[in-house]
Design an enzyme around this catalytic site. Structure first.
Site, PDB file in Angstrom:
ATOM      1  N   GLU A 181       0.844  -1.182   0.000  1.00 56.12           N
ATOM      2  CA  GLU A 181       0.000   0.000   0.000  1.00 56.12           C
ATOM      3  C   GLU A 181       0.885   1.240   0.000  1.00 56.12           C
ATOM      4  O   GLU A 181       1.942   1.255   0.634  1.00 56.12           O
ATOM      5  CB  GLU A 181      -0.916  -0.004   1.226  1.00 56.12           C
ATOM      6  CG  GLU A 181      -1.897  -1.163   1.202  1.00 56.12           C
ATOM      7  CD  GLU A 181      -2.524  -1.456   2.556  1.00 56.12           C
ATOM      8  OE1 GLU A 181      -2.078  -0.860   3.554  1.00 56.12           O
ATOM      9  OE2 GLU A 181      -3.434  -2.284   2.609  1.00 56.12           O
ATOM     10  N   ASP A 188      -4.258  -8.116   6.047  1.00 55.22           N
ATOM     11  CA  ASP A 188      -5.266  -9.051   5.548  1.00 55.22           C
ATOM     12  C   ASP A 188      -4.752 -10.465   5.395  1.00 55.22           C
ATOM     13  O   ASP A 188      -5.515 -11.423   5.534  1.00 55.22           O
ATOM     14  CB  ASP A 188      -5.815  -8.566   4.210  1.00 55.22           C
ATOM     15  CG  ASP A 188      -6.738  -7.383   4.383  1.00 55.22           C
ATOM     16  OD1 ASP A 188      -7.823  -7.573   4.943  1.00 55.22           O
ATOM     17  OD2 ASP A 188      -6.373  -6.266   3.980  1.00 55.22           O
TER      18      ASP A 188
END
Length: 395
Positions: A150, A166
């Protein structure tokens, strides 16, 4: 935190407020940050399969969602359907094993995905891009080996991370080069760390988080919140610790000092009934939390929701970190500053514990607010010259 939702739009506020990923603010180096910077991808994975790279997110200048090609040119997603329709092929051919490839990163807030062996299946719905959701047994990406970083690149510079919020999967590290040539990196596992994560999850009784390919080789380990959803670990796995915390603070006070640069800003938590009420220095109740369940703890959401405000959000972030690291019983002053005291209780976030243990620098995004106390795998530079992503060996 960045939960892998079925439909997710990328944006600075989403990454800051939802992911706890990074602070994006003004910078005196605004004029120094060009429209695009190079991202050099190095493949040291030792694998012979082809690599595919995707740069997906929100174009900060317009707020539109889409993808960037290898030159950094933005392409908006088309209007999707219901049911979702196939997305345009946004893949970029990645470097073979032992080689590098450089692409351009525009001013985006989003993710750089990579997959090994197969392209990722993306679709577009009326609400935006449909992300992989591999905790769902019918997701078409369940058997594909992939991962992502990210990042936000804006006038304040580059923030880029290695995330396991995640899932834990294909190993990689990220880095950024400053104007003086110094490279700062994070996300690298210790030698043998990749295999050790899976073996130690099994030893801890959390092997149900692991998803394997047809040959039995692990493809990934789901984060515990997704593991609960998929039935890999019990939904009440943290309840004993949560109950002990609620019992302790029914007769004593939990003091939260959420801002490092504001040591005099303190909030005081006491449990009454099923609710922990926080008061300020004047004794006024500023926010309250019902007793969370395990999923709320792992996801730092639901009963531990953390809005992007100046009171509830910062308190919730601190509580979330304390629950996941199991420091709330041993230290009534939070956040706990010493990483040596983390994960000591038998009831803890073993997934995050094990990943941190196997990181070369000890830093990881094992849960959404792992940045509390700066234990996250994030690098930043206000005048970035180049970004790096290195696909690491599978051992």
């Amino acid at each position: 935190m960045f939960r892998l939702s079925k439909v997710l739009g990328f944006g600075v506020s989403a990454i800051v407020a939802a992911a706890g990923l990074m602070f994006v603010g003004p910078s005196s180096s605004a004029e120094a940050v060009p429209a695009t910077i190079p991202l050099t991808i190095k493949n040291t994975s030792g694998r012979s399969e082809p690599v595919y790279v995707y740069n997906l997110g929100t174009e900060l200048a317009s707020g539109r969602q889409g993808w960037a090609d290898a030159n950094g040119t933005f392409h908006p997603w088309p209007t999707g359907g219901n049911p979702p329709t196939p997305a345009p092929d946004a893949s970029i051919a990645g470097p073979p094993n032992g080689q590098t490839k450089t692409i351009r990163m525009p001013k985006f807030s989003g993710r750089v995905y990579f997959s090994i062996g197969q392209k990722i299946v993306f679709k577009v719905s009326t609400g935006g891009l449909v992300q992989p959701a591999v905790q769902n047994p019918s997701d078409p990406n369940r058997g594909i080996l992939f991962n992502w970083s990210e990042y936000t690149l804006n006038d304040g510079g580059l923030w880029i991370n290695s995330t396991q919020v995640d899932m834990f999967s294909a190993p990689y590290a990220v880095g950024v080069k400053a104007a003086n040539g110094t490279v700062t990196s994070t996300g690298r596992l210790k030698p043998g760390g990749y295999d050790a994560v899976f073996s130690r999850l099994r030893s801890a009784g959390w092997g149900g988080l692991i998803q394997s390919g047809p040959d039995g080789t692990p493809v990934r380990a789901l984060s515990p919140g997704h593991g609960i959803e998929a039935g890999g670990i019990p939904a009440d796995v943290m309840n004993d610790y949560i109950n002990r915390v609620w019992s302790k603070y029914s007769t004593s006070t939990l003091t939260v000092t959420p801002f490092v640069n504001e040591p005099d800003t303190k909030y005081y938590g006491r449990v009454s009934g099923n609710v922990m009420n926080f008061t300020n220095a004047a004794g006024a109740v500023v926010t309250s939390f019902q007793k969370p369940d395990s999923d709320s703890v792992f996801g730092c959401y639901k009963l531990l929701d953390a809005p992007n405000d100046t009171v509830r959000g910062p308190i919730s972030r601190t509580l979330c970190a304390g629950f996941n690291r199991s420091t709330l019983l041993t230290n009534p002053n939070q956040p706990d500053a010493s990483g040596t005291d983390f994960y000591r209780d038998a009831v803890t976030n073993h997934y995050s514990r094990i990943i941190h243990e196997q990181m070369a620098d000890g830093k990881a995004y094992g849960f959404a607010f792992d940045d509390v106390g700066a234990h996250e795998s994030l690098v930043h530079d206000g005048n970035p010259q180049e970004a790096f992503m290195t696909l690491e060996p599978f051992n």
